[in-house]
Write a protein that holds these residues in place. Structure first.
Motif, PDB file in Angstrom:
ATOM      1  N   GLY A 260      -4.330  -0.355   4.470  1.00  0.00           N
ATOM      2  CA  GLY A 260      -3.951   1.029   3.557  1.00  0.00           C
ATOM      3  C   GLY A 260      -5.278   2.035   3.814  1.00  0.00           C
ATOM      4  O   GLY A 260      -5.499   3.018   3.217  1.00  0.00           O
TER       5      GLY A 260
ATOM      6  N   THR B  80      -4.780   1.161  -1.625  1.00  0.00           N
ATOM      7  CA  THR B  80      -4.372   2.516  -2.280  1.00  0.00           C
ATOM      8  C   THR B  80      -4.149   2.453  -3.743  1.00  0.00           C
ATOM      9  O   THR B  80      -3.918   3.552  -4.165  1.00  0.00           O
ATOM     10  CB  THR B  80      -2.901   3.103  -1.344  1.00  0.00           C
TER      11      THR B  80
ATOM     12  N   ILE C  85       6.080  -0.895   5.433  1.00  0.00           N
ATOM     13  CA  ILE C  85       6.058   0.450   4.936  1.00  0.00           C
ATOM     14  C   ILE C  85       6.464   1.288   5.929  1.00  0.00           C
ATOM     15  O   ILE C  85       6.954   0.927   7.007  1.00  0.00           O
ATOM     16  CB  ILE C  85       4.413   0.784   4.901  1.00  0.00           C
TER      17      ILE C  85
ATOM     18  N   SER D 127       0.959  -1.310   0.162  1.00  0.00           N
ATOM     19  CA  SER D 127       0.023  -0.067  -0.015  1.00  0.00           C
ATOM     20  C   SER D 127       0.822   1.374  -0.046  1.00  0.00           C
ATOM     21  O   SER D 127       0.139   2.456  -0.254  1.00  0.00           O
ATOM     22  CB  SER D 127      -1.013   0.191   1.395  1.00  0.00           C
ATOM     23  N   ASN D 128       2.265   1.202   0.208  1.00  0.00           N
ATOM     24  CA  ASN D 128       2.967   2.330   0.284  1.00  0.00           C
ATOM     25  C   ASN D 128       3.285   3.162  -0.969  1.00  0.00           C
ATOM     26  O   ASN D 128       3.120   2.560  -2.052  1.00  0.00           O
ATOM     27  CB  ASN D 128       4.296   1.898   1.125  1.00  0.00           C
TER      28      ASN D 128
ATOM     29  N   GLN E  81      -3.823   5.585   5.717  1.00  0.00           N
ATOM     30  CA  GLN E  81      -3.036   5.741   4.448  1.00  0.00           C
ATOM     31  C   GLN E  81      -3.542   6.172   3.212  1.00  0.00           C
ATOM     32  O   GLN E  81      -3.117   6.308   2.212  1.00  0.00           O
ATOM     33  CB  GLN E  81      -2.340   4.442   4.332  1.00  0.00           C
TER      34      GLN E  81
ATOM     35  N   GLY F 150      -2.638  -3.654  -1.366  1.00  0.00           N
ATOM     36  CA  GLY F 150      -3.211  -2.333  -0.875  1.00  0.00           C
ATOM     37  C   GLY F 150      -4.379  -1.820  -1.274  1.00  0.00           C
ATOM     38  O   GLY F 150      -4.562  -1.758  -2.425  1.00  0.00           O
TER      39      GLY F 150
END
Lengths: 301, 301
Positions: free
Chosen positions: A236, A215, B105, A167-168, A240, A213
């Motif tokens: 996420g 995101t 993350i 998700s980052n 996030q 994720g």
């Protein structure tokens, strides 16, 4: 089979989400922090916080995800708090996802697999070091790095979630690279994860899940289409930036196939709302459930 | 700068190798095992074994690599043995490589970075949870997953080794996949690792190293050519099949640029040779040194 039982619990509780116990010491309210002046006391305070959160959400969510990094920074007393939290959550009937992203060559991975998914024999007594139902795993080492985890999944009815699309913000630097065969790296990882799954349960999913994720909705949609037998753990949401709308594509047409995690949004809810931290956590968990159900229709039992 | 000091120690001891303290409980001789009937006692026995091995090799090797999986399977007492072992090795003047392959993350990775490369503040006191000089890291999440580790490397003069090409049989399943731009996945990872390195030390290497297995000499040669400022940690010697000849390509023309690990070959040497385990470990470490020096000429001070 474990993924069937998890899905059953999601249906019964009408809630495809879990509470992330990423319990940083600084998240604790002053009442718990004030006695936490040594590593041992700090770890005990974290466990007390977790117990209260688990008590507050046990009838709301089917599972908790415990992020081990927050315990490791407290040293070995922190790891005791991790183990105690996992045991407490299991006693309350919750599924425990150990979020540790472990990975190594086969001989070493077998030790991690034992630590989290099985039991270690010491002096003729077998005991679980860190008792979890599911473990997150990093698959960069390929199938022989994952084999030991798969063996415990089959032998002891446990599950894993392998990192596919994280998700980052920078997840794409490696994961979105295009291969010569047209796939992206995370699609290639996803295909490996699909191949590791083994027998499908009654809902069509296997014990070998994937981390995808919240995101990246477009990538999630592609992966959902490719990995039809793979259950998703979806981080996420909330802090996030992932929303119920963006993570819809992680679910199948029935409204199954994924569990969504929120950590800070639940644990630190009391800072926004005031009041007791556990009651605020419960309200936040209920809000998350309603938010998800408004976008994803979980079938009824 | 830490990588300079490590290389200096390699030159002084004329030994580009480290002892891997992958201390499985079953590796212990009966004399230590007999009192190890509980997790606490088992962890104490592992620490006692490690102390004796460290005492036996402290003047032979510049560093030890401690593989955390073997400690996690003993539960939190095992993690205490890990921390005690790291402290003991540092007190003896050895560099400590924590082999934990952590990854997450950014917000979470910062907790791992603190746990292994920095100190955690509890009750106004800062203490290292698991004090290491170097940590192994899995870079699948890309640069923001690695950023926290880089910050500690710079701020506290620590180092990391990022997995690039691992030593296990299936490492190629993902790592050797060909990208559309012609690179392999591990070459792409290697390029990222090179870009994370920052300032070069006096020997031309940065604090951000790479794990490159001794079992893949051709890939190692390509990576050595591509990653000129990246110091290599080389697993796979001995028990995994790598030899001094196959791992030569991990070194630069001066005979620098890499440190080679052996674990089981040292810890379990006594089972082949008989005699005391610590003396056998010392002999095995000296043999490894001679074997490496016959293939790789380390420069003199």
């Amino acid at each position: 089979m474990i993924v069937d039982r998890l899905i059953q619990a999601i249906i019964e509780k009408q809630n495809p989400s879990c509470v992330g116990l990423d319990t940083a010491l600084e998240y604790l309210p002053d009442s718990l922090l004030k006695g936490a002046g040594t590593p041992k006391r700090a770890a005990e305070a974290v466990f007390a916080f977790n117990q209260a959160v688990i008590d507050a959400v046990e009838d709301v969510v089917p599972a908790v995800k415990i992020q081990i990094a927050y315990y490791e920074e407290l040293g070995y007393y922190g790891l005791k708090a991790f183990a105690d939290t996992a045991r407490y959550a299991k006693k309350k009937g919750l599924f425990v996802i150990a979020d540790a992203k472990r990975n190594d060559i086969g001989a070493t991975a077998s030790r991690y697999a034992r630590a989290f998914l099985s039991r270690t024999a010491i002096g003729g007594v077998k005991k679980a070091a860190f008792p979890a139902d599911f473990l997150t795993v990093n698959g960069y080492l390929g199938s022989d790095g994952v084999r030991s985890f798969l063996d415990e999944c089959e032998g002891r009815d446990r599950g894993i979630f392998v990192l596919v699309k994280t998700s980052n913000p920078s997840s794409g630097e490696l994961q979105d690279l295009r291969l010569a065969d047209g796939r992206t790296v995370c699609e290639a990882m996803g295909d490996m994860v699909s191949s590791w799954g083994g027998r499908r349960g009654k809902f069509g999913y296997t014990r070998v899940g994937a981390v995808v994720g919240a995101t990246y909705p477009e990538e999630a949609k592609v992966l959902r289409g490719r990995m039809k037998s793979v259950f998703f753990l979806v981080p996420g949401y909330g802090a996030q930036g992932g929303s119920a709308e963006t993570l819809k594509s992680c679910f199948d047409r029935r409204g199954l196939g994924a569990i969504v995690n929120s950590s800070r949004g639940i644990l630190c809810a009391y800072r926004k709302t005031g009041g007791a931290f556990d009651e605020a956590a419960r309200r936040a968990a209920l809000e998350m459930k309603e938010d998800l159900l408004s976008a994803v229709g979980v079938p009824h039992a």
